[in-house]
Design an enzyme around this catalytic site. Structure first.
Site, PDB file in Angstrom:
ATOM      1  N   HIS A   1      10.008  -0.595   8.888  1.00 27.52           N
ATOM      2  CA  HIS A   1       9.201  -1.551   8.302  1.00 27.52           C
ATOM      3  C   HIS A   1       9.531  -2.322   7.522  1.00 27.52           C
ATOM      4  CE1 HIS A   1       7.392   0.064  12.780  1.00 27.52           C
ATOM      5  NE2 HIS A   1       7.153   0.955  11.343  1.00 27.52           N
TER       6      HIS A   1
ATOM      7  N   ASP B   1       0.985  -1.009  -0.346  1.00 24.90           N
ATOM      8  CA  ASP B   1      -0.096   0.309  -0.235  1.00 24.90           C
ATOM      9  C   ASP B   1       0.888   1.471  -0.280  1.00 24.90           C
ATOM     10  OD1 ASP B   1       1.411  -1.154   2.332  1.00 24.90           O
ATOM     11  OD2 ASP B   1      -0.779   0.068   3.541  1.00 24.90           O
TER      12      ASP B   1
END
Length: 303
Positions: free
Chosen positions: A238, A8
């Site tokens: 991340h 995303d």
């Protein structure tokens, strides 16, 4: 290793995609997009933009636009900017997504390459759950699912008890953890140890003016969030950490345990050990310096 990134994009998603494109031990065979940091249409545009930017011949398949049961979803514009790439808002691309949906693409690729495809899911898990629902053999056909998500022994980042990717579709995550697929969880337990400083991106931009310069530009907004809202001195790597875990598990310490996702209002999205569920490899510690060094060294090759 053949990898599909479910994404995303997203500042840290862009970092993960750049790394996967540059890494000599990864064959990036597709991107699937989902809501999360941005709306799914923005995610698809951003993924195609990155492929065009990198000159990569890699299909992009658009996926889920909303979670299974949670209503009122809104993108994380305060973290990644209104278009997903910080203050970089002029994002145009001539590329288009393929006709297949994300779930259809995942199912086909796993069926055609049994045991070979690693899916790095660095976003809400709706597409992965959709693939499991679409094909009962998907969990067995896929080689491994590496999930950037969860917070097992540490606090969450969207709620005290929950990490954002799991929280945005906890019902999908619960289905994925119960599927029996071979899963590695790369959550906040390890990714919050990979804080990158502004100086890191400045050095990358000097080594790789085009790719590094782009990441330096879009990371500024991300850094500001971490410093002013999260109270950190750097931004967490991340998603790239999850991609690195796919090929370099020797840099991580893991524990095997079943996992479950809390679906109650008071602890929605909390990931906890559940011995009755199929075992998941949970990353609990990391050689953070080695992971960061590998990321910056590999991406610097892009020029």
């Amino acid at each position: 290793m053949k990898i599909i990134i479910d994404t995303d994009p997203g500042v840290d998603d862009a970092m993960a995609i750049f790394y996967a494109h540059a890494a000599p031990d990864i064959e990036l065979v597709g991107l699937t997009t989902v809501f999360g940091n941005v709306w799914v249409e923005q995610a698809t545009r951003n993924a195609n933009y990155l492929m065009e930017f990198l000159g990569a011949d890699c299909p992009v398949a658009q996926g889920a636009s909303e979670p299974y049961e949670i209503t009122g979803f809104k993108p994380s514009a305060h973290v990644h900017g209104p278009e997903g790439f910080g203050d970089h808002v002029e994002i145009e691309t001539a590329r288009a997504p393929i006709v297949e949906s994300a779930a259809e693409f995942l199912v086909r690729m796993a069926r055609e390459n049994p045991g070979e495809i690693v899916v790095c899911a660095v976003s809400p898990l709706t597409n992965i759950a959709d693939a499991i629902r679409l094909d009962s053999d998907f969990a067995a056909n896929v080689g491994r699912i590496v999930i950037m998500g969860g917070a097992v022994d540490v606090p969450g980042n969207i709620r005290d008890c929950a990490e954002a990717n799991i929280f945005h579709d906890p019902h999908a995550a619960a289905e994925v953890f119960a599927s029996g697929a071979k899963i590695t969880l790369v959550g906040l337990d390890v990714t919050m140890q990979t804080l990158c400083l502004r100086e890191d991106f400045t050095a990358l931009a000097e080594a790789a003016p085009k790719a590094g310069g782009f990441l330096l530009k879009i990371s500024e907004f991300y850094h500001n969030f971490y410093e002013t809202v999260a109270g950190k001195t750097g931004c967490a790597m991340h998603d790239a950490t999850a991609v690195i875990a796919a090929t370099h598990m020797e840099l991580f310490t893991t524990e095997s345990s079943g996992l479950t996702v809390d679906l109650s209002d008071t602890a929605l999205g909390k990931t906890t050990r559940a011995p009755s569920n199929p075992p998941v490899e949970i990353c609990l510690d990391i050689d953070a310096d080695a992971v960061k060094a590998r990321f910056f060294d590999v991406v610097a090759r892009l020029g």
